[in-house]
Design a protein around this motif. Structure first.
Motif, PDB file in Angstrom:
ATOM      1  N   MET A 187      11.591  19.995   9.179  1.00 49.68           N
ATOM      2  CA  MET A 187      12.425  18.723   9.058  1.00 49.68           C
ATOM      3  C   MET A 187      13.181  19.377   7.875  1.00 49.68           C
ATOM      4  N   GLY A 188      12.977  20.829   7.738  1.00 45.98           N
ATOM      5  CA  GLY A 188      12.937  21.836   7.106  1.00 45.98           C
ATOM      6  C   GLY A 188      13.184  21.146   4.799  1.00 45.98           C
ATOM      7  N   GLN A 189      11.635  20.499   4.718  1.00 50.75           N
ATOM      8  CA  GLN A 189      12.013  19.989   3.992  1.00 50.75           C
ATOM      9  C   GLN A 189      10.475  19.154   3.914  1.00 50.75           C
ATOM     10  N   PRO A 190       9.934  18.809   2.515  1.00 56.90           N
ATOM     11  CA  PRO A 190       9.046  18.624   2.308  1.00 56.90           C
ATOM     12  C   PRO A 190       8.454  17.682   2.200  1.00 56.90           C
ATOM     13  N   PHE A 191       6.951  16.179   3.163  1.00 61.23           N
ATOM     14  CA  PHE A 191       7.228  15.553   3.658  1.00 61.23           C
ATOM     15  C   PHE A 191       7.452  14.463   2.166  1.00 61.23           C
ATOM     16  N   LYS A 220       0.806  -1.174   0.072  1.00 63.76           N
ATOM     17  CA  LYS A 220      -0.060  -0.120  -0.299  1.00 63.76           C
ATOM     18  C   LYS A 220       0.929   0.548   0.294  1.00 63.76           C
ATOM     19  N   GLN A 221       0.514   1.951  -0.901  1.00 56.80           N
ATOM     20  CA  GLN A 221       0.621   3.635  -1.057  1.00 56.80           C
ATOM     21  C   GLN A 221       0.751   4.215   0.645  1.00 56.80           C
ATOM     22  N   ILE A 222       2.124   4.813   0.978  1.00 60.14           N
ATOM     23  CA  ILE A 222       1.543   5.715   2.036  1.00 60.14           C
ATOM     24  C   ILE A 222       1.430   7.269   1.396  1.00 60.14           C
ATOM     25  N   GLY A 223       1.564   7.771   2.273  1.00 57.22           N
ATOM     26  CA  GLY A 223       0.470   9.624   1.924  1.00 57.22           C
ATOM     27  C   GLY A 223       0.699   9.909   3.242  1.00 57.22           C
ATOM     28  N   LEU A 224       0.594  11.665   2.838  1.00 58.85           N
ATOM     29  CA  LEU A 224       0.294  12.298   4.522  1.00 58.85           C
ATOM     30  C   LEU A 224      -0.855  12.276   4.608  1.00 58.85           C
ATOM     31  N   SER A 225      -1.456  11.892   4.155  1.00 63.26           N
ATOM     32  CA  SER A 225      -3.048  12.298   4.389  1.00 63.26           C
ATOM     33  C   SER A 225      -3.370  11.120   5.577  1.00 63.26           C
ATOM     34  N   ASP A 226      -2.432   9.319   5.396  1.00 64.73           N
ATOM     35  CA  ASP A 226      -2.508   8.459   6.398  1.00 64.73           C
ATOM     36  C   ASP A 226      -2.226   8.485   7.515  1.00 64.73           C
ATOM     37  N   ILE A 227      -1.045   9.442   7.136  1.00 65.61           N
ATOM     38  CA  ILE A 227      -0.499   9.515   8.660  1.00 65.61           C
ATOM     39  C   ILE A 227      -0.961  10.873   9.415  1.00 65.61           C
ATOM     40  N   SER A 228      -1.672  11.845   8.754  1.00 65.08           N
ATOM     41  CA  SER A 228      -2.446  12.241   9.312  1.00 65.08           C
ATOM     42  C   SER A 228      -3.624  12.456   9.940  1.00 65.08           C
ATOM     43  N   GLU A 229      -4.613  11.560   8.852  1.00 64.95           N
ATOM     44  CA  GLU A 229      -5.396  10.838   9.609  1.00 64.95           C
ATOM     45  C   GLU A 229      -4.908  10.110  11.272  1.00 64.95           C
ATOM     46  N   VAL A 230      -3.983   9.308  11.425  1.00 67.24           N
ATOM     47  CA  VAL A 230      -3.982   8.298  12.021  1.00 67.24           C
ATOM     48  C   VAL A 230      -2.925   9.601  13.646  1.00 67.24           C
ATOM     49  N   LYS A 231      -3.088  10.641  13.639  1.00 62.37           N
ATOM     50  CA  LYS A 231      -2.616  11.383  14.509  1.00 62.37           C
ATOM     51  C   LYS A 231      -3.664  12.723  14.648  1.00 62.37           C
ATOM     52  N   ASN A 232      -5.112  12.910  13.846  1.00 60.71           N
ATOM     53  CA  ASN A 232      -5.789  12.969  13.183  1.00 60.71           C
ATOM     54  C   ASN A 232      -5.684  14.544  13.835  1.00 60.71           C
ATOM     55  N   ILE A 233      -4.685  15.535  12.521  1.00 63.14           N
ATOM     56  CA  ILE A 233      -4.347  16.572  11.970  1.00 63.14           C
ATOM     57  C   ILE A 233      -4.745  16.550  11.044  1.00 63.14           C
ATOM     58  N   SER A 234      -5.169  17.576  10.215  1.00 64.58           N
ATOM     59  CA  SER A 234      -5.436  18.304   8.908  1.00 64.58           C
ATOM     60  C   SER A 234      -4.186  17.831   8.216  1.00 64.58           C
ATOM     61  N   THR A 235      -4.119  17.335   7.129  1.00 65.46           N
ATOM     62  CA  THR A 235      -3.064  17.188   6.307  1.00 65.46           C
ATOM     63  C   THR A 235      -2.292  18.372   5.448  1.00 65.46           C
ATOM     64  N   ASP A 236      -3.072  19.445   5.841  1.00 63.41           N
ATOM     65  CA  ASP A 236      -2.177  20.936   5.590  1.00 63.41           C
ATOM     66  C   ASP A 236      -1.497  21.217   6.984  1.00 63.41           C
ATOM     67  N   TYR A 237      -1.816  21.060   7.870  1.00 60.89           N
ATOM     68  CA  TYR A 237      -1.284  21.446   9.185  1.00 60.89           C
ATOM     69  C   TYR A 237      -0.488  20.802   9.481  1.00 60.89           C
ATOM     70  N   TYR A 238      -0.403  19.113   9.356  1.00 58.99           N
ATOM     71  CA  TYR A 238       1.013  18.393   8.838  1.00 58.99           C
ATOM     72  C   TYR A 238       1.518  18.811   8.080  1.00 58.99           C
ATOM     73  N   ARG A 239       1.218  19.027   7.132  1.00 58.46           N
ATOM     74  CA  ARG A 239       2.941  19.009   5.945  1.00 58.46           C
ATOM     75  C   ARG A 239       3.321  20.658   6.470  1.00 58.46           C
ATOM     76  N   ARG A 240       2.484  21.841   6.320  1.00 63.20           N
ATOM     77  CA  ARG A 240       3.576  22.322   7.544  1.00 63.20           C
ATOM     78  C   ARG A 240       4.785  22.505   8.303  1.00 63.20           C
ATOM     79  N   ILE A 241       4.132  21.994   8.962  1.00 67.92           N
ATOM     80  CA  ILE A 241       5.512  21.813  10.194  1.00 67.92           C
ATOM     81  C   ILE A 241       5.919  20.658  10.174  1.00 67.92           C
ATOM     82  N   ILE A 242       5.468  19.973   9.193  1.00 65.26           N
ATOM     83  CA  ILE A 242       7.042  18.937   8.439  1.00 65.26           C
ATOM     84  C   ILE A 242       8.150  19.628   8.062  1.00 65.26           C
TER      85      ILE A 242
END
Length: 85
Positions: free
Chosen positions: A27-31, A1-23
């Motif tokens: 981390m200094g680079q995109p997810f 299965k492909q893993i994506g940011l939406s999968d991780i943000s769903e587990v963490k119960n955080i919006s995908t856009d917010y999680y993208r910005r935080i990472i």
């Protein structure tokens, strides 16, 4: 299965856009860059074990062999393996 940011943000119960910005902020680079670097790292380990590159590409999550080779060249300064299988 492909893993994506939406999968991780769903587990963490955080919006995908917010999680993208935080990472990117911490981390200094995109997810996707972080994920692809990890995929390349695993792919190179599998290559050393003798697996064919086309099989590795599929197993580490790249859509095809060409994307794997592209990312190896992108993330590895000197690629000393032959990507011909």
């Amino acid at each position: 299965k492909q893993i994506g940011l939406s999968d991780i943000s769903e587990v963490k119960n955080i919006s995908t856009d917010y999680y993208r910005r935080i990472i990117k902020e911490y981390m200094g680079q995109p997810f996707i860059s972080i994920l692809n670097e990890y995929r390349v790292e695993i792919a190179l380990k599998l290559k050393k074990q003798g697996y064919p590159m086309k099989t590795i590409a599929k197993n580490v999550g790249f859509e095809n062999y060409n994307r794997l080779v592209y990312n190896i060249k992108k993330y590895v300064e000197k690629c000393d393996i032959q990507c011909e299988n």
